[in-house]
Enzyme design. Sequence first.
Site, short mmCIF file in Angstrom:
data_model
loop_
_atom_site.label_atom_id
_atom_site.label_comp_id
_atom_site.label_asym_id
_atom_site.label_seq_id
_atom_site.Cartn_x
_atom_site.Cartn_y
_atom_site.Cartn_z
N ASP A 1 24.46 5.50 108.40
CA ASP A 1 23.39 4.82 109.12
C ASP A 1 23.95 3.48 109.58
O ASP A 1 24.93 2.96 109.03
CB ASP A 1 22.16 4.64 108.23
CG ASP A 1 20.87 4.64 109.04
OD1 ASP A 1 20.93 4.29 110.24
OD2 ASP A 1 19.82 4.96 108.50
N GLU B 1 3.91 0.50 113.16
CA GLU B 1 4.56 1.40 112.19
C GLU B 1 5.81 1.98 112.85
O GLU B 1 5.74 2.80 113.74
CB GLU B 1 3.62 2.49 111.69
CG GLU B 1 3.00 3.38 112.73
CD GLU B 1 2.38 4.64 112.13
OE1 GLU B 1 2.58 4.93 110.94
OE2 GLU B 1 1.69 5.35 112.87
#
Length: 855
Positions: free
Chosen positions: A270, A615
Amino acid sequence: MKLTHAIVSAALLAMTAPAVSAQMLPYQNPALSSTERAEDLCSRLTLEEKVKLMMNSSPAIERLGIPAFDWWSEALHGVGRNGLATVFPSCIGMAASFDDDLIEEVFTAVSDEARAKNTLARKQGNVGKYKCLSFWTPNINVFRDPRWGRGQETYGEDPYMNGRMGLRVVRGLQGDGSDKYWKLHACAKHYAVHSGPEKTRHQFDINTLPARELWETYLPAFKMLVQEGKVQQVMCAYQRFEGAPCCGSDRLLNSILRYKWGFDGLVVSDCGAIGDFYREGRHEVSKDAAAASALGVLSGTDVECGSVYKRLPQAVSRGDIKESDIDVSVKRLLKGRFELGDFDPDSLVSWTSIPLSVVNSKAHRDLARKMGREQMVLLKNNGLLPLSPKSGKIMVMGPNAADSTMQWGIYYGQPGHTVTILEALRERLGQDLPYVRGCAVTQMTDRESVFGSMTSSKGRGMEATYWNNTRMEGTPAAETVYTSAIQLDNGGNTVFAPGVNLTNFTTRIKGTLVADRDETLNMIYNNDDGLRIIINGDTVHNRWKTDPLGFRERELPVKKGQKYDIEVDYMQLEDDATLNFDIMRTRQVTAADAVAQAKDADVVIFAGGISPAYEREEAKVREPGFDDGDRTSIELPAPQREILKALHEAGKKIVLVNCSGSAVALTPENETCDAILQAWYPGEQGGYAVTDVLFGDYNPSGKLPVTFYRDDSQLPAFDDYLMAGRTYRYMRQAPLYPFGYGLSYTTFDISKPKYKNGKVTVSVKNTGKVSGTEIVQVYMRRPSDTAGPNKTLRGYTRVDLAPGQSKTVEIDFPRELFENWDEAAQEMRVVPGEYELMVGSSSDAKDLKTIKVKI
């Protein structure tokens, strides 16, 4: 010399001619296996060249004819961050369709668009981030807690469902494996034991997880994609697991992934995860960048998204790692590139013939609408839906009714046009359909545009001058006036104005605002490529360069009677063009205001919920109920709740269209609203999909892929990764709406199931008056396993039925689906004994019929 892929392909094609075949090096020979070619090419690379290839942005190595390549592209629910693309509904919404075939069809369309865009980029010598053939999707983490902002990227809270749907995503992206070359590379992420919180993921350690939960909850989907799906990449997660960062975990990446499961593809980090190994305040398991780079490679992370691997030569020189260890990763990544056809002529790679016309084509937009319909979940209906002329006077309200970007979710592309809920409703009911925003998502405020108050030398509005160059020089290509908010893009080869190029152009847009009061206005703008905003001669925004699409907002304090000369300069440099600009007034409102504005309405369609602006991944937003991309509360924001209550008390019939990427606690709304439609983030055709369901053009069939809890009190601590009390599998309390739940405009009866020869058989009948689709779900439980889950999903299928029609349905349930945790053996296996199979329309016990089976 700039080394474009076209030049490389031409050179390699020439080398395939018989006259020069003797000059061909092994790695240049398409007839050899990818493994042989990778072995040969690796042997010709210097250490420094190898390291360059191990970073996500890999430069060209001209002396060997290696073209540039970037491992980072996005295709979460459509090609992302690479200009024009079809934007499909959010993944959590697609999961609600329980339609594996349609999910594969969607991602086949996505990969078509991706390949076509990549072919053009390579021909133009313009490859780079987001433009190559490695796509970091799907996200198959278990959505264990609705507060996680990235849960919308997943396929829900069930491990089996994440794996099953993930398999179809991978197949749609990569192809079925029958071609010599992979269509794309898919990537299973984030491995492993990851689902928030966003705020602490760079230092968080999950070190108290029982073996059962690791193997039964957090790993099954990854195992399925590796062993059954042949996924070509796995992305390791940020956090630590049992003390080791996931991208530096020998147990996760070597012992389990490679040795136990047999994964032979690439592991990618990542972004920034390797840097977390040594940076202060993060994991701090390595002394410096060189040590971190060595740990990453030795643990099995082949490609880094970041720049720490630049220190690998230093790590080799001081003995932290051997060059032969680095070769293992280099050979894997080269093999992956050969299998994509990245080194070979287009004439050999069938995928390169996909035309650019597929991008955001009508067929793909229709597919987005189809998926938008199937993912709608009807949570409540007291008979108000479907709406008809007999329903009375209708009005629209709510902060999400006219918000196009809300519908895109996160990690999106740029659609040619987004059909909002309001737009679709007005298209159906007439342009005079009344609409008021009512409030913002989290604030009791409303906004109105003051753009119409602007004036220029040509009258009302802002005047625009265009040039077909990037210097704003010469004879203008066009002049025009905008009297309302600027909303421009070149999707579908649409020019900004007649006579203006599709690319490589500039515009200067000017107007004057005279303030009629002292206040602070808000300039809202988004653009792809260069933008300057100048107010009374002062430049307040200046990004005059190639720039990806971004959404921005800036305050504009004004004084009554003063003039504000506003200039917006835009420059289009490459790929797609987008320019939106508006000036808004924000004012405080009350619930009573909303009731007054609805005084003539019988029915209020309230499009509310939450927003991907709040979100999402590490969003730097702190609003009531939200913190750094996660949620601190799952309740519907208070302003919306107040308005819905006031409308109910005023006698209005209310249809709540709830847009969200996660579960919202709608307990009060279950009382105040006559109907509730869960629309998720429904994509570019979402407005049509909502309208189709509300008016009965499509009978809703979606089912919840997550539990909708009653309120915050039903949730365990967010950072507790134990499954006790979480999801339908371990929750002991009654939720508001259970996993697998969803209503229809008709009714169904499902018979008691039978099990024989590895198949579950039931009869399903449509007992209502309209055609519809039921989703039959199969759950399994081992009664003697008292520490295990309440039940766990093991099968589902969609059944289309006309009124009164019955069908016998068979669902495959082979012996291996009885696999569960054997505490004595400390492993997953099929434990002989008695099992219960439960079949029905949701995970709720009252919706299931049970039989006992001995295995």
